[in-house]
Design an enzyme around this catalytic site. Sequence first.
Site, short mmCIF file in Angstrom:
data_model
loop_
_atom_site.label_atom_id
_atom_site.label_comp_id
_atom_site.label_asym_id
_atom_site.label_seq_id
_atom_site.Cartn_x
_atom_site.Cartn_y
_atom_site.Cartn_z
N THR A 289 0.74 -1.24 0.00
CA THR A 289 0.01 0.14 0.16
C THR A 289 0.93 1.18 -0.05
OG1 THR A 289 -1.61 -1.19 1.21
CG2 THR A 289 -1.91 1.13 1.24
N ARG B 205 7.58 -2.54 3.21
CA ARG B 205 7.80 -2.64 4.59
C ARG B 205 8.04 -4.18 4.93
NH1 ARG B 205 2.77 1.05 6.51
NH2 ARG B 205 3.57 3.06 5.25
N SER C 35 5.92 4.00 8.88
CA SER C 35 4.74 4.72 9.43
C SER C 35 4.23 4.34 11.13
CB SER C 35 3.52 4.25 8.66
OG SER C 35 2.48 4.90 8.84
N HIS C 36 3.09 3.85 11.17
CA HIS C 36 2.63 3.58 12.72
C HIS C 36 3.21 2.35 12.93
CE1 HIS C 36 0.53 1.95 9.75
NE2 HIS C 36 -0.38 0.93 10.41
N LYS D 69 10.32 4.00 0.96
CA LYS D 69 9.20 4.46 -0.27
C LYS D 69 9.83 5.35 -1.08
CE LYS D 69 5.58 7.13 1.51
NZ LYS D 69 4.29 7.62 1.61
N ASP E 46 1.46 10.09 14.04
CA ASP E 46 2.40 8.54 14.00
C ASP E 46 3.75 8.81 13.91
OD1 ASP E 46 1.84 9.71 11.33
OD2 ASP E 46 1.99 7.38 10.64
N ASP F 72 5.61 8.52 11.31
CA ASP F 72 6.26 9.56 10.27
C ASP F 72 5.31 10.85 10.19
OD1 ASP F 72 4.26 7.91 9.18
OD2 ASP F 72 5.10 8.22 7.17
N ASP G 290 2.49 11.55 9.27
CA ASP G 290 1.34 11.73 8.46
C ASP G 290 -0.16 11.45 8.64
OD1 ASP G 290 1.72 9.11 8.10
OD2 ASP G 290 1.91 8.92 6.10
N LYS H 35 -0.66 12.41 3.01
CA LYS H 35 -1.50 12.94 4.19
C LYS H 35 -0.67 13.73 5.27
CE LYS H 35 -1.54 8.15 6.25
NZ LYS H 35 -0.97 7.42 5.27
C1 G16 Z 1 -0.70 3.69 4.43
C2 G16 Z 1 -1.63 4.34 2.90
C3 G16 Z 1 -2.93 4.68 3.57
C4 G16 Z 1 -3.83 3.56 3.99
C5 G16 Z 1 -2.97 2.83 5.18
C6 G16 Z 1 -3.38 1.39 5.74
O1 G16 Z 1 -0.89 4.71 5.45
O2 G16 Z 1 -0.76 5.41 2.79
O3 G16 Z 1 -3.59 5.15 2.27
O4 G16 Z 1 -4.96 3.86 4.41
O5 G16 Z 1 -1.71 2.46 4.72
O6 G16 Z 1 -3.69 0.60 4.49
P1 G16 Z 1 -3.73 -1.22 4.68
O7 G16 Z 1 -5.27 -1.01 4.90
O8 G16 Z 1 -3.44 -1.50 3.29
O9 G16 Z 1 -2.90 -1.55 5.73
P2 G16 Z 1 0.77 4.60 6.31
O10 G16 Z 1 0.27 5.91 7.47
O11 G16 Z 1 0.68 3.24 6.99
O12 G16 Z 1 1.65 5.07 5.48
#
Ligand code: G16
Length: 543
Positions: free
Chosen positions: A18, A22, A113-114, A126, A277, A279, A281, A376
């Site tokens: 996504t 990762r 990210s989180h 990324k 979170d 990073d 966003d 975001k």
């Molecule tokens: C990423 C994407 C978001 C998505 C989220 C969860 O966020 O940028 O658009 O909503 O993952 O994705 P999934 O449901 O496929 O786990 P982030 O903050 O993790 O970069």
Amino acid sequence: MERLTIQTRPIEGQKPGTSGLRKKTRTFMEPHYLENFVQSIWDGIGGVAGKVLVLGGDGRYFGDRAAQVILRMAAAGGAARVIVGQGALLSTPAASHLIRARGTDGGIILSASHNPGGPDEDFGVKFNTPNGGPAAEDVTGRIYAATRAIEAYHILEAQDVDLSSPGTRDLGDMAVEVVDPVADYAALMEELFDFDAIGDLLAGGFRVVFDAMHAVTGPYATEILERRLGAAPGSVINARPKPDFGGGHPDPNPVWARDLMAAMHGDDPPDFGAASDGDGDRNMIMGPGMYVAPSDSVAVLAANATHAPGYAGGLKGVARSMPTSRALDAVAKARGLDCYETPTGWKFFGNLLDDGRITLCGEESAGTGSDHVREKDGLWAVLLWLNILAGTGKGVPELMADHWREFGRNFYTRHDFEAIETEKAEALMDDLRGRMDGLPGTQAAGRRVEAADEFAYTDPVDGSVAERQGIRLYLEGGGRIVLRLSGTGTQGATLRVYLEDRSDDPATFGRDVQDALADVARAAHELARIEHHTGRTEPDVRA
Ligand code: G16
């Protein structure tokens, strides 16, 4: 300094998900793993010779080492310049801004990210394109193809570059420009928001708490909220970024943002609470004793954005990811705005923003943003909220109550079933897909299924198609169940079950969300046969 060419072989599983690649940190630390992927990025974008790139990350474990490798590989690839955040730090939105503001050829963000950080936790890489946004599917497709064909990578043999202070250093023929990670971003926020009005609100005794969760937004929030806007010192908590985020999950939700939850549910809570979170966003918004669901937050921001100078001219349109609740659609309908429904993943908003079709967008996964960058942006959402509270003179509970009275309420929750064996999760989705066409007209948990489909998206700007983006089950009376598998996990599969129900009756607006959605949840279990396929009866997380 010698340019080395190292022979290598394709490594399985380097397919971006996504949001970039990762994996477990230890996987990234294996011989050639990071180097193979970085070389594949270079190959996927037609090389980096003569190019200018941005580099930074959320400060998690291994980020500093990875940054040095990437700098040496950029130099070996002939890049002209890499702009790096001091200490290899840059929040994701700040990186997006730098990529755009400096007119660069893109950048690399080091973050998962989180997800937690540390040698036994997660890491990520990324690539963002020159528009500042995460690479679209065609680019990630070329990068993935390159990971499967790679035979060698190139790297300069050199000492580490000093990233500890601003200034420009040479690495072979390449310039490494180390910049203050906060300055340009803070200046952008001052352009978009009425800092005087927010400052007056805070000076008048309005108290805020911002939980940086020991992640990258600490320095950003301290500079903007405390130094520039005058919030009381100590308003930003857990402000120092740590490689392991202090042992926590830097995930701004009611489960992980414990300190924020305690403050906002304690005696004498502040007027406004927020968290971001790893990073920077994502965002979480709270009022005294009250959690604002991300799907509601984006709807409130869309309805009231014109209080901020940067949006005073109105919005061009709005967008949400498909699983996000339809609270935003209700605002768009009332205000005559186009509302787009995209697959999960911020990358899908890029074309709509670039094409001027939308100004503001958001997701259920705690992401909200606008056309000011192409990611975001957690702090941006916090500042827009504060600007709206200053402009309306309302508190968070009052603003929410007024919003639901005007637009109705979309009760919403997400239930996650984590670390399921991938085959079982896929079997569940295949089974549901196979039965989908027969479901309309049937009953589950006392609710009639009205329609069922699998979401596919055709990008209105470039015509690209994304299929199999989640199964949607619509229930009579405005209910909806969405099921999809996460694309950001690093262990097994995570089944996400998104539950929504709609009410226009003010007598129901105060209901507990899980209670209000209990029958929709039961319907989801029945229709998708969750226990049969996974053995699970309860989710791991209710977001
Ligand atoms: C990423 C994407 C978001 C998505 C989220 C969860 O966020 O940028 O658009 O909503 O993952 O994705 P999934 O449901 O496929 O786990 P982030 O903050 O993790 O970069």
